[in-house]
Scaffold this active site. Sequence first.
Site, PDB file in Angstrom:
ATOM      1  N   PRO A   1       0.790  -1.233   0.000  1.00 24.16           N
ATOM      2  CA  PRO A   1       0.000   0.000   0.000  1.00 24.16           C
ATOM      3  C   PRO A   1       0.821   1.281   0.000  1.00 24.16           C
ATOM      4  CG  PRO A   1      -0.113  -1.083   2.136  1.00 24.16           C
ATOM      5  CD  PRO A   1       0.545  -2.050   1.195  1.00 24.16           C
ATOM      6  N   ASN A   2       0.311   2.226  -0.751  1.00 22.35           N
ATOM      7  CA  ASN A   2       0.838   3.599  -0.844  1.00 22.35           C
ATOM      8  C   ASN A   2       2.130   3.726  -1.659  1.00 22.35           C
ATOM      9  OD1 ASN A   2      -1.213   4.906   0.832  1.00 22.35           O
ATOM     10  ND2 ASN A   2      -0.327   3.697   2.481  1.00 22.35           N
TER      11      ASN A   2
ATOM     12  N   ASN B   1       8.218  -5.490  -1.343  1.00 21.03           N
ATOM     13  CA  ASN B   1       8.093  -4.399  -0.370  1.00 21.03           C
ATOM     14  C   ASN B   1       6.636  -4.401   0.060  1.00 21.03           C
ATOM     15  OD1 ASN B   1       7.946  -2.122   1.167  1.00 21.03           O
ATOM     16  ND2 ASN B   1       8.992  -0.776  -0.283  1.00 21.03           N
TER      17      ASN B   1
ATOM     18  N   TYR C   1      11.236   8.686   1.413  1.00 21.01           N
ATOM     19  CA  TYR C   1      11.170   7.637   0.392  1.00 21.01           C
ATOM     20  C   TYR C   1      11.835   8.009  -0.931  1.00 21.01           C
ATOM     21  CZ  TYR C   1       7.854   5.721   3.733  1.00 21.01           C
ATOM     22  OH  TYR C   1       7.285   5.217   4.879  1.00 21.01           O
TER      23      TYR C   1
ATOM     24  N   ALA D   1       3.263  -0.991   4.537  1.00 18.17           N
ATOM     25  CA  ALA D   1       2.702  -1.029   5.898  1.00 18.17           C
ATOM     26  C   ALA D   1       2.231  -2.423   6.309  1.00 18.17           C
ATOM     27  CB  ALA D   1       1.554  -0.032   6.007  1.00 18.17           C
TER      28      ALA D   1
ATOM     29  N   GLU E   1      13.070  -9.283   0.812  1.00 17.39           N
ATOM     30  CA  GLU E   1      12.292  -8.145   1.322  1.00 17.39           C
ATOM     31  C   GLU E   1      13.082  -6.856   1.089  1.00 17.39           C
ATOM     32  OE1 GLU E   1      12.075  -8.222   5.571  1.00 17.39           O
ATOM     33  OE2 GLU E   1      10.593  -6.610   5.689  1.00 17.39           O
TER      34      GLU E   1
ATOM     35  N   ARG F   1       5.176  11.134  -2.203  1.00 19.89           N
ATOM     36  CA  ARG F   1       4.879  10.771  -0.814  1.00 19.89           C
ATOM     37  C   ARG F   1       6.132  10.910   0.059  1.00 19.89           C
ATOM     38  NH1 ARG F   1       4.680   4.555   1.256  1.00 19.89           N
ATOM     39  NH2 ARG F   1       4.060   4.984   3.387  1.00 19.89           N
TER      40      ARG F   1
ATOM     41  N   HIS G   1      12.910  -2.498   1.674  1.00 20.39           N
ATOM     42  CA  HIS G   1      12.294  -1.254   2.134  1.00 20.39           C
ATOM     43  C   HIS G   1      13.173  -0.097   1.703  1.00 20.39           C
ATOM     44  CE1 HIS G   1       9.357  -3.343   4.573  1.00 20.39           C
ATOM     45  NE2 HIS G   1      10.335  -4.117   4.997  1.00 20.39           N
TER      46      HIS G   1
HETATM   47  C1  DQA Z   1       8.346   1.042   3.620  1.00 15.89           C
HETATM   48  C2  DQA Z   1       8.471   1.188   5.139  1.00 15.89           C
HETATM   49  C3  DQA Z   1       7.140   0.921   5.815  1.00 15.89           C
HETATM   50  O1  DQA Z   1       7.270   1.096   7.218  1.00 15.89           O
HETATM   51  C4  DQA Z   1       6.088   1.895   5.322  1.00 15.89           C
HETATM   52  O2  DQA Z   1       4.838   1.583   5.882  1.00 15.89           O
HETATM   53  C5  DQA Z   1       6.008   1.968   3.847  1.00 15.89           C
HETATM   54  C6  DQA Z   1       7.245   1.923   3.064  1.00 15.89           C
HETATM   55  C7  DQA Z   1       9.655   1.424   2.910  1.00 15.89           C
HETATM   56  O3  DQA Z   1       9.820   1.049   1.752  1.00 15.89           O
HETATM   57  O4  DQA Z   1      10.500   2.111   3.497  1.00 15.89           O
HETATM   58  O5  DQA Z   1       4.941   2.158   3.272  1.00 15.89           O
HETATM   59  O6  DQA Z   1       8.071  -0.310   3.318  1.00 15.89           O
END
Ligand code: DQA
Length: 147
Positions: free
Chosen positions: A11-12, A73, A24, A76, A97, A19, A99
């Site tokens: 999400p997002n 990724n 990010y 959240a 994984e 954002r 981030h």
């Molecule tokens: C994220 C880190 C997560 O805590 C956050 O909710 C995200 C992005 C990252 O890529 O840094 O949406 O996964």
Amino acid sequence: MSKPVYVLGGPNLNLLGSREPEIYGRDTLEDIHTRLRVLAGELPLETRQTNHEGELVSWIQEGSAKGSAIILNAAAYTHTSIAVHDALKACTVPVIEVHLSNPAARDAFRQVNYVSPAVKATIAGLGAYGYELALLAVKTLLGQKET
Ligand code: DQA
């Protein structure tokens, strides 16, 4: 034709670029995927993003059944989803994984992580470059040349 590497986003991540860019970065998700496609060369990629937990679970299952590896990724859902954790535990292909930020250095609620215990490796805190490192790792794991 080799099986695709699934690059899955939660999400997002569709909002990347605008954002919280101080956290990010300014690359959009499409920018990141485009660079991955160049790096992947002949290796096919299946790049997807969703704002829905069940869809992400279904794609993890699909990636395990039809793909050669998964770069994930979970955004959240990393911190909330036992369903994502269970789907990863059932995976028969390597999962890396990723981030962009380093959740371990952020808010207390980001210290819970349901993804890390169920994957091969985690790359965090290196921004969009982390995706490229993940793809290089996948290529190595799959026994391909890193070019
Ligand atoms: C994220 C880190 C997560 O805590 C956050 O909710 C995200 C992005 C990252 O890529 O840094 O949406 O996964």
